[in-house]
Design an enzyme around this catalytic site. Sequence first.
Site, PDB file in Angstrom:
ATOM      1  N   GLN A  98       7.063  89.626  24.918  1.00 32.89           N
ATOM      2  CA  GLN A  98       6.300  90.665  24.230  1.00 32.89           C
ATOM      3  C   GLN A  98       7.176  91.737  23.587  1.00 32.89           C
ATOM      4  O   GLN A  98       6.793  92.324  22.574  1.00 32.89           O
ATOM      5  CB  GLN A  98       5.315  91.317  25.189  1.00 32.89           C
ATOM      6  CG  GLN A  98       5.937  92.094  26.326  1.00 32.89           C
ATOM      7  CD  GLN A  98       4.882  92.758  27.202  1.00 32.89           C
ATOM      8  OE1 GLN A  98       3.698  92.799  26.845  1.00 32.89           O
ATOM      9  NE2 GLN A  98       5.297  93.273  28.346  1.00 32.89           N
ATOM     10  N   TYR A 100      24.697 100.702  43.978  1.00 35.06           N
ATOM     11  CA  TYR A 100      25.780  99.738  43.812  1.00 35.06           C
ATOM     12  C   TYR A 100      26.402  99.937  42.436  1.00 35.06           C
ATOM     13  O   TYR A 100      25.770 100.474  41.520  1.00 35.06           O
ATOM     14  CB  TYR A 100      25.269  98.302  43.975  1.00 35.06           C
ATOM     15  CG  TYR A 100      24.093  97.941  43.100  1.00 35.06           C
ATOM     16  CD1 TYR A 100      24.271  97.486  41.794  1.00 35.06           C
ATOM     17  CD2 TYR A 100      22.790  98.042  43.598  1.00 35.06           C
ATOM     18  CE1 TYR A 100      23.180  97.157  40.997  1.00 35.06           C
ATOM     19  CE2 TYR A 100      21.704  97.718  42.805  1.00 35.06           C
ATOM     20  CZ  TYR A 100      21.903  97.276  41.508  1.00 35.06           C
ATOM     21  OH  TYR A 100      20.822  96.953  40.730  1.00 35.06           O
ATOM     22  N   ASP A 109       8.601  86.939  39.869  1.00 33.27           N
ATOM     23  CA  ASP A 109       7.694  87.988  40.328  1.00 33.27           C
ATOM     24  C   ASP A 109       6.235  87.642  40.092  1.00 33.27           C
ATOM     25  O   ASP A 109       5.358  88.122  40.814  1.00 33.27           O
ATOM     26  CB  ASP A 109       8.026  89.310  39.630  1.00 33.27           C
ATOM     27  CG  ASP A 109       9.235  90.014  40.230  1.00 33.27           C
ATOM     28  OD1 ASP A 109       9.675  89.608  41.317  1.00 33.27           O
ATOM     29  OD2 ASP A 109       9.744  90.965  39.612  1.00 33.27           O
ATOM     30  N   ARG A 112      20.699  95.141  33.388  1.00 35.53           N
ATOM     31  CA  ARG A 112      19.725  94.078  33.161  1.00 35.53           C
ATOM     32  C   ARG A 112      19.787  93.575  31.721  1.00 35.53           C
ATOM     33  O   ARG A 112      19.688  92.371  31.455  1.00 35.53           O
ATOM     34  CB  ARG A 112      18.315  94.592  33.490  1.00 35.53           C
ATOM     35  CG  ARG A 112      17.255  93.513  33.485  1.00 35.53           C
ATOM     36  CD  ARG A 112      15.920  94.081  33.934  1.00 35.53           C
ATOM     37  NE  ARG A 112      15.960  94.490  35.324  1.00 35.53           N
ATOM     38  CZ  ARG A 112      15.623  93.721  36.347  1.00 35.53           C
ATOM     39  NH1 ARG A 112      15.250  92.473  36.129  1.00 35.53           N
ATOM     40  NH2 ARG A 112      15.677  94.173  37.578  1.00 35.53           N
TER      41      ARG A 112
END
Length: 399
Positions: free
Chosen positions: A38, A219, A297, A112
């Site tokens: 999308q 992290y 997910d 990401r």
Amino acid sequence: MTGVNSGRRVAIVGAGIGGLTLAVELRRQGLEPHVYEQAEELREVGAAVALSANATRFLRDRTGIGEGLAEKAADVDGLVFRDGRDGRVIGRVLSREAYRARCGAPYYGIHRADIQQLLASALGGVGLHLGKRLVRIDDSGAAAAVLHFADGDRAEADLVIGADGAKSLLRREVVGYDDARFSGCYGWRGIVGPQHLDLLPDPAAIQFWMGPGGHLLHYPIGSGEQNFLLVKRLEGPWPEQAWLAPGTPGEHVAAFEGWHPAVIQMINAVPTGDRWGLFHRPPLHQWSKGRVTLLGDAAHALVPHHGQGANQSIEDAIVLADCLTDALARGEDWEPARLRYQVRRLERTRKVQVASITTADVLHLPDGARAEARNARLGAPDAWERHLAWIHEYAADRD
């Protein structure tokens, strides 16, 4: 593997880490999947991700992005549990070298958007369709499922993979309703440059700072920055089904007053934004309905307390790709292949879901005998074997 395509059309809804990994692996094995995303571009969503060995072994050995991943990511050096207020080390497990020796692959922290771009590049731009927001699927026809997008376009597919995340439209197609559950915790996310973190010990490690009612996880990522998630157990009501709730200036710092100066320095370096409600979804008994099969997910959304969301999606992608292409190579239909995928993944993902949700209870214990017993367990020589090895040393492609 070659010669397995046989003209079957695979549509993957969602160009997140799981969806792109599946697309790359299916293409490597001879299929020609199409990915529908999308967003108009693959941009930074969710800031960063920790990739443990149970996923990086596949990104390195199967997808061909290992070299780029090593260049873009931070190579995490061990895991450290600390007391959130005085900063003392409760437990320390596996250096960078020991982790690779035990698990056979590295532990990475990465933006990401960087890993999405690496995976998209591995596709070579083939079959990736951006700006395609799915609004409806018609799976009633005999010939194919029809995907309807917001821009008026349509696409047909023999198999539709719902890799559209925790708010999955396709999960609702399988389940019939929205089954998201609030975990009882919320949090704030941020990325902080090293110039603001001169008080931080062990900056190369992934660290949990624990205390009554909350914790800080952080992290390093490839830019040299620290990605953090600050988690607070809810006291009072949460807006029903609200994944984001507005925050007030400085509330995240005030909520952790009295914690270690390194914690305060890190979280104070980022302005307060929205509070993220930490939701999960109950385990499913059926991951497919009609021509739709779920992944990542969409199938098993979990809270981030083990950092396994993206990693479980990658495991799913590898197993699903193997099941589908093996079935085609033997001349089988995809229906038993999808069932084998579910059987191989259901118990594994269920265990990770349960471990993730209960980890917050362990990290947030009030002072007292139970917290002291937890500290003793995390500081014991066998802490890795007892609590973490089953996640990180797992090889999903071994049936």
